[in-house]
Design an enzyme around this catalytic site. Structure first.
Site, mmCIF file in Angstrom:
data_model
loop_
_atom_site.group_PDB
_atom_site.id
_atom_site.type_symbol
_atom_site.label_atom_id
_atom_site.label_comp_id
_atom_site.label_asym_id
_atom_site.label_seq_id
_atom_site.Cartn_x
_atom_site.Cartn_y
_atom_site.Cartn_z
ATOM 1 N N THR A 95 0.204 -2.693 8.728
ATOM 2 C CA THR A 95 -0.950 -1.948 8.221
ATOM 3 C C THR A 95 -2.081 -1.969 9.244
ATOM 4 O O THR A 95 -2.336 -2.957 9.894
ATOM 5 C CB THR A 95 -1.444 -2.500 6.865
ATOM 6 O OG1 THR A 95 -2.593 -1.733 6.451
ATOM 7 C CG2 THR A 95 -1.808 -3.969 6.936
ATOM 8 N N PRO A 139 3.118 -4.100 15.893
ATOM 9 C CA PRO A 139 3.229 -3.931 17.355
ATOM 10 C C PRO A 139 1.863 -3.747 18.022
ATOM 11 O O PRO A 139 1.719 -3.919 19.225
ATOM 12 C CB PRO A 139 4.074 -2.667 17.519
ATOM 13 C CG PRO A 139 4.470 -2.220 16.179
ATOM 14 C CD PRO A 139 3.721 -2.991 15.169
ATOM 15 N N GLN A 184 0.842 -1.192 0.000
ATOM 16 C CA GLN A 184 0.000 0.000 0.000
ATOM 17 C C GLN A 184 0.882 1.249 0.000
ATOM 18 O O GLN A 184 0.401 2.355 -0.169
ATOM 19 C CB GLN A 184 -0.892 0.025 1.250
ATOM 20 C CG GLN A 184 -1.814 -1.170 1.374
ATOM 21 C CD GLN A 184 -2.504 -1.183 2.736
ATOM 22 O OE1 GLN A 184 -3.537 -0.554 2.944
ATOM 23 N NE2 GLN A 184 -1.898 -1.894 3.667
ATOM 24 N N HIS A 231 -1.284 1.508 -4.514
ATOM 25 C CA HIS A 231 -1.649 2.919 -4.415
ATOM 26 C C HIS A 231 -0.673 3.841 -5.131
ATOM 27 O O HIS A 231 -0.620 5.043 -4.830
ATOM 28 C CB HIS A 231 -1.767 3.312 -2.926
ATOM 29 C CG HIS A 231 -2.870 2.575 -2.234
ATOM 30 N ND1 HIS A 231 -2.892 2.370 -0.871
ATOM 31 C CD2 HIS A 231 -3.974 1.968 -2.713
ATOM 32 C CE1 HIS A 231 -3.983 1.689 -0.541
ATOM 33 N NE2 HIS A 231 -4.656 1.429 -1.638
HETATM 34 C C1 BV8 Z 1 -11.765 2.995 -3.544
HETATM 35 C C2 BV8 Z 1 -1.893 6.635 -1.269
HETATM 36 C C3 BV8 Z 1 -13.528 2.655 -5.086
HETATM 37 C C4 BV8 Z 1 -1.965 8.131 -1.175
HETATM 38 C C5 BV8 Z 1 -3.687 5.800 0.179
HETATM 39 C C6 BV8 Z 1 -16.353 7.169 0.859
HETATM 40 C C7 BV8 Z 1 -16.040 7.710 -0.370
HETATM 41 C C8 BV8 Z 1 -15.075 7.148 -1.183
HETATM 42 C C9 BV8 Z 1 -14.415 6.005 -0.785
HETATM 43 C C10 BV8 Z 1 -14.741 5.478 0.450
HETATM 44 C C11 BV8 Z 1 -15.692 6.030 1.262
HETATM 45 N N1 BV8 Z 1 -15.760 5.281 2.402
HETATM 46 C C12 BV8 Z 1 -14.880 4.265 2.319
HETATM 47 C C13 BV8 Z 1 -14.275 4.366 1.143
HETATM 48 C C14 BV8 Z 1 -13.258 3.515 0.642
HETATM 49 C C15 BV8 Z 1 -11.907 4.148 0.997
HETATM 50 C C16 BV8 Z 1 -11.556 3.711 2.413
HETATM 51 O O1 BV8 Z 1 -11.255 2.559 2.613
HETATM 52 N N2 BV8 Z 1 -11.609 4.654 3.367
HETATM 53 C C17 BV8 Z 1 -11.281 4.331 4.743
HETATM 54 C C18 BV8 Z 1 -10.605 5.533 5.394
HETATM 55 C C19 BV8 Z 1 -12.558 3.916 5.456
HETATM 56 N N3 BV8 Z 1 -10.990 3.612 0.038
HETATM 57 C C20 BV8 Z 1 -10.757 4.301 -1.083
HETATM 58 O O2 BV8 Z 1 -11.176 5.407 -1.314
HETATM 59 C C21 BV8 Z 1 -9.929 3.544 -2.104
HETATM 60 N N4 BV8 Z 1 -10.597 3.578 -3.369
HETATM 61 O O3 BV8 Z 1 -12.382 2.445 -2.665
HETATM 62 O O4 BV8 Z 1 -12.245 3.131 -4.843
HETATM 63 C C22 BV8 Z 1 -14.456 3.794 -4.747
HETATM 64 C C23 BV8 Z 1 -14.378 4.952 -5.484
HETATM 65 C C24 BV8 Z 1 -15.288 5.967 -5.207
HETATM 66 C C25 BV8 Z 1 -16.232 5.830 -4.177
HETATM 67 C C26 BV8 Z 1 -16.252 4.657 -3.399
HETATM 68 C C27 BV8 Z 1 -15.355 3.634 -3.678
HETATM 69 C C28 BV8 Z 1 -8.567 4.204 -2.269
HETATM 70 C C29 BV8 Z 1 -7.788 4.087 -0.992
HETATM 71 C C30 BV8 Z 1 -6.338 4.479 -1.263
HETATM 72 C C31 BV8 Z 1 -6.020 5.786 -0.566
HETATM 73 N N5 BV8 Z 1 -4.580 6.070 -0.716
HETATM 74 N N6 BV8 Z 1 -2.375 6.018 -0.012
HETATM 75 C C32 BV8 Z 1 -0.885 8.694 -0.307
HETATM 76 O O5 BV8 Z 1 -0.029 7.943 0.187
HETATM 77 O O6 BV8 Z 1 -0.883 9.927 -0.143
HETATM 78 S S1 BV8 Z 1 -4.206 5.105 1.619
HETATM 79 C C33 BV8 Z 1 -2.985 5.056 2.786
HETATM 80 O O7 BV8 Z 1 -3.578 4.833 4.057
HETATM 81 C C34 BV8 Z 1 -2.050 3.893 2.671
HETATM 82 O O8 BV8 Z 1 -1.683 3.649 1.337
HETATM 83 C C35 BV8 Z 1 -2.785 2.746 3.290
HETATM 84 O O9 BV8 Z 1 -3.534 2.050 2.332
HETATM 85 C C36 BV8 Z 1 -3.769 3.443 4.187
HETATM 86 C C37 BV8 Z 1 -3.617 3.026 5.638
HETATM 87 O O10 BV8 Z 1 -2.309 3.256 5.961
HETATM 88 P P1 BV8 Z 1 -1.409 2.043 6.543
HETATM 89 O O11 BV8 Z 1 -0.440 1.680 5.490
HETATM 90 O O12 BV8 Z 1 -2.231 0.949 7.129
HETATM 91 O O13 BV8 Z 1 -0.700 2.818 7.663
HETATM 92 P P2 BV8 Z 1 -1.377 3.337 8.985
HETATM 93 O O14 BV8 Z 1 -0.644 4.554 9.365
HETATM 94 O O15 BV8 Z 1 -2.863 3.391 8.833
HETATM 95 O O16 BV8 Z 1 -1.055 2.173 10.014
HETATM 96 C C38 BV8 Z 1 0.303 1.874 10.278
HETATM 97 C C39 BV8 Z 1 0.305 0.530 10.954
HETATM 98 O O17 BV8 Z 1 1.659 0.143 11.136
HETATM 99 C C40 BV8 Z 1 -0.351 0.548 12.322
HETATM 100 O O18 BV8 Z 1 -1.164 -0.607 12.465
HETATM 101 C C41 BV8 Z 1 0.854 0.479 13.279
HETATM 102 O O19 BV8 Z 1 0.532 -0.234 14.473
HETATM 103 C C42 BV8 Z 1 1.828 -0.292 12.457
HETATM 104 N N7 BV8 Z 1 3.243 -0.067 12.772
HETATM 105 C C43 BV8 Z 1 3.828 1.053 13.289
HETATM 106 N N8 BV8 Z 1 5.168 0.842 13.398
HETATM 107 C C44 BV8 Z 1 5.421 -0.406 12.938
HETATM 108 C C45 BV8 Z 1 4.199 -0.984 12.535
HETATM 109 N N9 BV8 Z 1 4.117 -2.222 12.027
HETATM 110 C C46 BV8 Z 1 5.259 -2.932 11.917
HETATM 111 N N10 BV8 Z 1 6.478 -2.443 12.273
HETATM 112 C C47 BV8 Z 1 6.592 -1.197 12.790
HETATM 113 N N11 BV8 Z 1 7.789 -0.715 13.158
#
Ligand code: BV8
Length: 251
Positions: free
Chosen positions: A191, A217, A104, A122
């Site tokens: 993630t 973690p 991602q 992404h």
């Molecule tokens: C889609 C690129 C079809 C950009 C990213 C309303 C309207 C429109 C869409 C939606 C809606 N409601 C829901 C949706 C769907 C939406 C969605 O899922 N929203 C969520 C918020 C509910 N999804 C979309 O819009 C996707 N497209 O569905 O298209 C569509 C179209 C129109 C209308 C409806 C549907 C597109 C999603 C892609 C967005 N782009 N990134 C950029 O980078 O700027 S998302 C971005 O955040 C990341 O790429 C990743 O996917 C996402 C979450 O991030 P994570 O990678 O998980 O990182 P996060 O910080 O969240 O967590 C870190 C984790 O690591 C934690 O768990 C932590 O504990 C852990 N960690 C920390 N340290 C460590 C560790 N793990 C291991 N080792 C360590 N040391």
């Protein structure tokens, strides 16, 4: 650092796996100094949530603000190097009979570490594309506009990433789903498992009978459904796992 112990069932499952699939999120790049989405933004960006900036609407309303946010993140990526978690996945790609890496992340650190085939769900922050034509294009070196303009048609350039509300590249998503359906071991690494459709992949793997291992973690919505949870940072857990399964020295 207390040594990470890998449970025997995990070692067995990975050692016997024919096709290992790995999904990574921002957490695997945290130890390379790139802030995750869950962490609060800092400095100038502290007042915004990523979900407010990473959207086409935000870019249309405030193109300069959104472009500057990506320039700030690009500067962090340029200073970042792959960490032992990334390097362990390079070893895994070499050692597993079949291996698919799905990310991602948009930072390109898996490719920088040496993984040869990376499915970027992404996009990639280091590439820009024309807002109107969609073609990948670099800004002209002397273009001082913010955002820079497309050298061909004059429209704004935008980062070549998938924003919230935008569809993922269909071919990449199809390849990721195909691999997920074939996986006998599926790792979900770093993630929060909240953004779809990427977050559906570990659950799809589980429904096809894969042994699903979460490396994080913290707990996530996947945790109760995982076959095994390795609770710790990827930079420590993944090298320990590669060593336990393949007796490979750390990269
Ligand atoms: C889609 C690129 C079809 C950009 C990213 C309303 C309207 C429109 C869409 C939606 C809606 N409601 C829901 C949706 C769907 C939406 C969605 O899922 N929203 C969520 C918020 C509910 N999804 C979309 O819009 C996707 N497209 O569905 O298209 C569509 C179209 C129109 C209308 C409806 C549907 C597109 C999603 C892609 C967005 N782009 N990134 C950029 O980078 O700027 S998302 C971005 O955040 C990341 O790429 C990743 O996917 C996402 C979450 O991030 P994570 O990678 O998980 O990182 P996060 O910080 O969240 O967590 C870190 C984790 O690591 C934690 O768990 C932590 O504990 C852990 N960690 C920390 N340290 C460590 C560790 N793990 C291991 N080792 C360590 N040391």
């Amino acid at each position: 650092m207390t040594p990470i112990s890998i449970p025997e069932p995990v070692i067995e499952a990975v050692r016997n796996a024919q096709h290992i699939v790995v999904l990574t999120g921002a957490g695997i790049s945290a130890e390379s100094g790139i802030p995750t989405f869950r962490e609060a933004q800092t400095g100038l960006w502290a007042q915004y949530r990523p979900e407010e900036l990473a959207t086409p609407e935000a870019f249309q309303r405030h193109p300069e603000r959104v472009w500057k946010w990506y320039e700030w993140r690009r500067s962090l990526v340029r200073q970042a190097a792959p960490n032992p978690g990334h390097l362990a996945l390079v070893q895994m790609e070499r050692l597993a009979p079949r291996f698919t890496l799905i990310t991602q992340n948009v930072d390109g650190l898996h490719q920088a570490a040496g993984n040869r085939h990376v499915l970027e769900l992404h996009g990639n922050i280091m590439r820009s594309r024309c807002w109107r034509e969609g073609r990948i294009v670099a800004p002209a070196p002397d273009d001082t506009h913010i955002p820079p303009r497309c050298p061909h048609c004059g429209a704004f350039l935008r980062p070549d990433v998938v924003w919230f509300g935008e569809t993922l590249p269909p071919d990449v998503l199809a390849a990721a789903e195909q691999a997920t359906n074939e996986a006998d071991v599926f790792f979900s690494v770093g993630t929060s498992t909240v953004v779809y459709p990427a977050a559906a992949l570990p659950f799809e793997a589980r429904s096809h009978g894969a042994f699903v291992i979460e490396v994080n973690p913290a707990t996530t919505p996947l945790t109760p459904h995982a076959s095994a949870v390795l609770r710790g940072p990827a930079g420590q857990v993944l090298p320990a796992l590669v060593q336990a399964v393949w007796n490979e020295a750390r990269a």
